[in-house]
Design an enzyme around this catalytic site. Structure first.
Site, PDB file in Angstrom:
ATOM      1  CG  ASP A 115      -2.122  -0.938   0.998  1.00 39.41           C
ATOM      2  OD1 ASP A 115      -2.661  -0.986  -0.120  1.00 39.41           O
ATOM      3  OD2 ASP A 115      -2.493  -1.630   1.958  1.00 39.41           O
ATOM      4  CG  ASP A 175      -7.740  -4.089  -2.702  1.00 42.59           C
ATOM      5  OD1 ASP A 175      -8.159  -5.148  -3.187  1.00 42.59           O
ATOM      6  OD2 ASP A 175      -8.196  -3.594  -1.662  1.00 42.59           O
TER       7      ASP A 175
END
Length: 395
Positions: A115, A175
Site C-alpha cells: 500500500d 486492490d
C-alpha cells in the site's frame, strides 16, 4: 377505451414520479461546499491529533478515527488537500497539502506493505506533479524501490498482505493494481525498466488469474512462491468467494485504466472495458448508480451501499471515456453516479461528520468494520472525479 387511457395516464404519472438521479448540478457550487467542509476538517483533525495518530481515516459511532502514517489510508487526506488546490487554485491548499504530505516521509522505506503506492503516490506523487520538488521525486523513487522489493519473479506479482499467514501463503489482492502507477512513474523518472516490467508482469498475471468468466474479479488470489501455482481464489471482503465485491471491481477498473494510460497496450484497455461492462450492468444496481457493498449480497436492497466504490468508479470512467469508443456510455454513467454523490443523500452538510465529504461508504462488512460511514478514500476519489469532470467541461 376510456379506461385504457386512464390506465396509460396513471402509468405515465407513476413513471415520472419515480426517483431518479439529477444529472445536472453546478460543479462550482459543489467545489465551494467541499472546500468549506475541508476547511472544517482541517480544524477538527488538528484538535484530534494525538501522538502518532495524525491523519483521519473514518468515523466510528460519532468518533473520529485517526491513524498513524503507517496506515494504508494515510496518503488520502494529503491527496485530498492537493486535489482541492487543483480545483480552486488557492495557494492555501498547497501549503496545507505540503504540511500533511511531509508527515509521510519515513514511509518511503516501508517494505512491509504494497500500500505504499496508495500512501505515497496520492500524497508525494500529487505533490511532485504540482511543485516539481526534487526531494519529492527522490522520495517517490525510494518508495518504488520499497514496493519492488515485494515482487516475486516466479509468481510475477508483488505480494499484498504480510498478515494472516495462517490463511494465505502469498496473497495478491485486486486492490494492488492501484499501486502499479507508482512503478510505471518510477521507470519514466529513472529510465530503469525494472519497475515497468514488474508492473506489466503483475497486471498480466492479474488478468490471467483474478477474473471470472463473466469478468468480475476475485478479491484475493493466493499463490505458491516456489512454483507460482494458484492455491486458492477467494473474496475476503465480499459476501462470498464467487460474488462481486463492489470496491474490488472499482479497483480493477481504475487500475487497468491507468495501465492503458501509461503503456498504451491494448490488452489493458480491453480489460478495463470488460470490467466497466460488469460495473455498469450489475443486475442489482439501483437507478442512482451507487453500488451495494457486494452486488450479490443476499438482502439487497436492504444492504449497505459503498459510496467509495461509486467514487472510484466515476473517476475511472471519466478517464476511460477518453480512451474508449464507449465514451458516451461511460460519461453518462459517471455523470449519473456523481450527481447522486453530490446530492443531500451522500454529500455531508458543512460542519458535520468531522469534516468528511461523503457518507455511506462500507469498509469491511465481513469484519463488521466501517459500515455505512464516511471513509477518507471515498473523499479522495470523489474530489478526483469532480476534478476530471471539471476538466472535461473545460475541454
Amino acid at each position: 377505451m376510456k379506461n385504457f387511457f386512464i390506465l396509460l395516464l396513471s402509468i405515465v404519472i407513476l413513471y415520472s414520479c419515480e426517483s431518479k438521479p439529477d444529472r445536472k448540478f453546478n460543479i462550482e457550487d459543489v467545489i465551494s461546499k467541499t472546500e468549506t467542509q475541508l476547511t472544517y476538517a482541517c480544524n477538527i483533525i488538528k484538535a484530534n491529533t494525538s501522538g502518532t495518530k495524525v491523519l483521519p481515516r473514518s468515523v466510528e459511532g460519532d468518533k473520529l478515527i485517526m491513524v498513524p502514517t503507517s496506515d494504508w489510508t494515510s496518503g488520502f487526506f494529503p491527496g485530498s488537500l492537493w486535489m482541492m488546490h487543483d480545483l480552486t487554485g488557492d495557494s492555501k491548499w498547497k501549503d496545507k497539502a505540503i504540511e500533511y504530505t511531509h508527515l509521510l516521509e519515513s514511509q518511503q522505506y516501508n517494505t512491509g506493505t504494497h500500500d505504499v503506492g496508495f500512501m505515497m503516490y496520492c500524497s508525494y506523487g500529487h505533490g511532485y506533479k504540482t511543485t516539481k520538488n526534487e526531494k519529492y521525486k527522490d522520495i517517490l523513487i525510494q518508495t518504488a524501490k520499497s514496493l519492488a522489493s515485494r515482487y516475486n519473479d516466479t509468481i510475477k506479482c508483488t505480494r499484498s498482505w504480510d498478515h494472516s499467514t495462517n490463511l494465505y501463503t502469498y496473497p495478491v489482492i485486486i486492490d494492488n493494481m492501484m499501486n502499479m502507477e507508482l512503478l510505471l512513474w518510477a521507470s519514466k523518472a529513472t529510465g530503469d525498466d525494472t519497475y515497468k516490467n514488474i508492473a506489466l508482469n503483475h497486471a498480466d498475471t492479474t488478468i490471467k488469474n483474478h477474473f471470472r468468466a463473466d469478468n468480475s474479479s476475485y478479491h484475493v488470489v493466493d499463490y505458491s512462491p516456489e512454483t507460482g501455482k494458484v492455491l486458492q481464489k477467494i473474496t475476503n471482503q465480499g459476501y462470498a468467494d464467487n460474488t462481486a465485491w463492489a470496491r474490488g471491481q472499482a479497483w480493477g477498473l481504475y487500475g487497468f485504466t491507468v495501465m492503458y494510460r501509461e503503456t498504451g497496450l491494448k490488452r489493458y484497455l480491453e480489460q478495463a472495458e470488460k470490467i466497466a461492462k460488469v460495473v455498469i450492468s450489475y443486475p442489482n444496481l439501483s437507478d442512482d448508480k451507487i453500488p451495494y457493498w457486494d452486488m450479490n449480497a443476499p438482502k439487497i436492497p436492504n444492504e449497505p451501499r459503498d459510496a467509495s466504490a461509486a467514487a472510484i468508479t466515476a473517476s475511472a470512467l471519466y478517464e476511460l471515456s477518453g480512451f474508449s469508443s464507449h465514451k458516451e456510455t461511460y460519461l453518462e454513467f459517471a455523470n449519473q453516479t456523481l450527481s447522486t454523490l453530490v446530492s443531500d443523500n451522500y454529500l455531508n452538510k458543512v460542519g458535520t461528520h468531522h469534516g468528511f465529504l461523503l457518507d455511506h461508504s462500507t469498509g469491511n462488512m465481513p469484519k463488521n468494520s466501517e459500515i455505512d460511514v464516511p471513509i477518507v478514500y471515498a473523499d479522495y476519489y470523489f474530489l478526483e472525479a469532480l476534478k476530471r469532470k471539471k476538466e472535461l467541461h473545460g475541454k
